[in-house]
Design an enzyme around this catalytic site. Structure first.
Site, PDB file in Angstrom:
ATOM      1  N   ARG A 105       0.862  -1.175   0.000  1.00 38.28           N
ATOM      2  CA  ARG A 105       0.000   0.000   0.000  1.00 38.28           C
ATOM      3  C   ARG A 105       0.899   1.225   0.000  1.00 38.28           C
ATOM      4  O   ARG A 105       1.682   1.407   0.930  1.00 38.28           O
ATOM      5  CB  ARG A 105      -0.842  -0.060   1.270  1.00 38.28           C
ATOM      6  CG  ARG A 105      -1.996   0.860   1.291  1.00 38.28           C
ATOM      7  CD  ARG A 105      -2.813   0.564   2.514  1.00 38.28           C
ATOM      8  NE  ARG A 105      -2.239   1.143   3.714  1.00 38.28           N
ATOM      9  CZ  ARG A 105      -2.947   1.632   4.706  1.00 38.28           C
ATOM     10  NH1 ARG A 105      -4.253   1.607   4.664  1.00 38.28           N
ATOM     11  NH2 ARG A 105      -2.370   2.134   5.761  1.00 38.28           N
ATOM     12  N   THR A 109      -0.519   7.661  -1.062  1.00 44.18           N
ATOM     13  CA  THR A 109      -1.789   7.625  -1.818  1.00 44.18           C
ATOM     14  C   THR A 109      -2.727   6.528  -1.323  1.00 44.18           C
ATOM     15  O   THR A 109      -3.915   6.538  -1.652  1.00 44.18           O
ATOM     16  CB  THR A 109      -1.508   7.352  -3.311  1.00 44.18           C
ATOM     17  OG1 THR A 109      -0.892   6.053  -3.398  1.00 44.18           O
ATOM     18  CG2 THR A 109      -0.578   8.390  -3.912  1.00 44.18           C
ATOM     19  N   ASP A 201       0.489  -1.758  12.453  1.00 46.17           N
ATOM     20  CA  ASP A 201       0.880  -2.294  11.142  1.00 46.17           C
ATOM     21  C   ASP A 201       1.146  -3.791  11.282  1.00 46.17           C
ATOM     22  O   ASP A 201       2.121  -4.211  11.911  1.00 46.17           O
ATOM     23  CB  ASP A 201       2.127  -1.566  10.653  1.00 46.17           C
ATOM     24  CG  ASP A 201       2.439  -1.919   9.209  1.00 46.17           C
ATOM     25  OD1 ASP A 201       2.456  -1.018   8.369  1.00 46.17           O
ATOM     26  OD2 ASP A 201       2.647  -3.129   8.925  1.00 46.17           O
ATOM     27  N   ASP A 204       4.588  -5.171   9.983  1.00 48.52           N
ATOM     28  CA  ASP A 204       5.698  -4.788  10.869  1.00 48.52           C
ATOM     29  C   ASP A 204       5.660  -5.575  12.160  1.00 48.52           C
ATOM     30  O   ASP A 204       6.699  -5.970  12.689  1.00 48.52           O
ATOM     31  CB  ASP A 204       5.630  -3.285  11.176  1.00 48.52           C
ATOM     32  CG  ASP A 204       6.105  -2.442  10.002  1.00 48.52           C
ATOM     33  OD1 ASP A 204       6.776  -2.994   9.095  1.00 48.52           O
ATOM     34  OD2 ASP A 204       5.787  -1.240   9.970  1.00 48.52           O
TER      35      ASP A 204
END
Ligand SMILES: O=P(O)(O)OC[C@H]1O[C@H](OP(=O)(O)OP(=O)(O)O)[C@H](O)[C@@H]1O
Ligand SMILES: O=c1cc[nH]c(=O)[nH]1
Ligand SMILES: [Mg+2]
Length: 210
Positions: A105, A109, A201, A204
């Site tokens: 991703r 944007t 995340d 991560d």
């Protein structure tokens, strides 16, 4: 089954999700929890899978009994975070094939950028289960399923750990025919497209890259 969403409320799933959400949870524990949750979710996701009868012998005598044709199932993790869910699902469907979709991703944007796509042969006769812990804006899930549909699998299901109403709406606007299985629908997204309160995340946290 247009726009179908199943929230897996099983206490074991919800308990492990709470542990995973905590920011104090280590990479090692987070990654183990992903595997355990995936195994439990696989139980629900495969509930409607077609079965066939085969002849077997028990120690007492012959019988016909039902089996899943595991080789007809294709797990499709979206790289990278989907890998954190893969082994837990394969633990209960060891015969399943695996296809990979590499997407990241764009942090500015939030558009999904594809970098890898590899499916097994004969997708037309297979049931695909796409796996990614997070369905946030839905951009990655929409792009992954769009790409997967080019291979024409017999059916597609989408499994995530967490999602939110915006993401679900976006996904089902584009793919009303694909049922979603999730452990929770959180209230929304923040300005960076992260699920709130979410778990941060996922990639991560699984791989310790933050
Ligand atoms: O619904 P979206 O807004 O598209 O966000 C969800 C996507 O973001 C994360 O992947 P990320 O891009 O961080 O890649 P990674 O798995 O390699 O960390 C997650 O694993 C999903 O694929
Ligand atoms: O909350 C989110 C959103 C996208 N990707 C993640 O890993 N977490
Ligand atoms: Mg990530």
């Amino acid at each position: 089954m247009q726009g179908e969403v199943t929230v897996i409320e099983h206490p074991l799933v919800q308990h492990k999700l709470t542990l995973a959400r905590r920011k104090s949870t280590s990479t090692n524990t987070f990654s183990r929890l992903m595997g355990e949750i995936a195994t439990l979710m696989a139980y629900e996701v495969t509930r409607e899978m077609p079965m066939q009868e085969i002849d077997i012998e028990t120690p007492i005598g012959p019988m016909r009994s039902r089996v899943i044709d595991g080789k007809k199932i294709v797990f499709v993790p979206i790289l990278r975070a989907g890998l954190g869910f893969l082994e837990g699902m394969r633990a209960v469907v060891p015969g399943a094939r695996v296809g990979h979709i590499g997407l990241y991703r764009d942090p500015k944007t939030l558009v999904a950028v594809e970098y890898y796509f590899k499916m097994p042969q004969g997708m037309r006769n297979r049931d695909a289960i796409v796996i990614d812990p997070m369905l946030a804006t839905g951009n990655s899930a929409v792009a992954a399923v769009e790409r997967l549909k080019e291979a024409s699998p017999r059916s597609i299901r989408f499994v995530c750990l967490l999602t939110c109403p915006e993401g679900l709406e976006h996904f089902h606007d584009k793919h009303p025919d694909v049922p979603v299985f999730t452990a929770a629908i959180d209230p929304g997204l923040n300005d960076h497209g992260y699920i709130v309160p979410g778990l941060g995340d996922a990639g991560d946290r699984i791989f310790g890259t933050k």
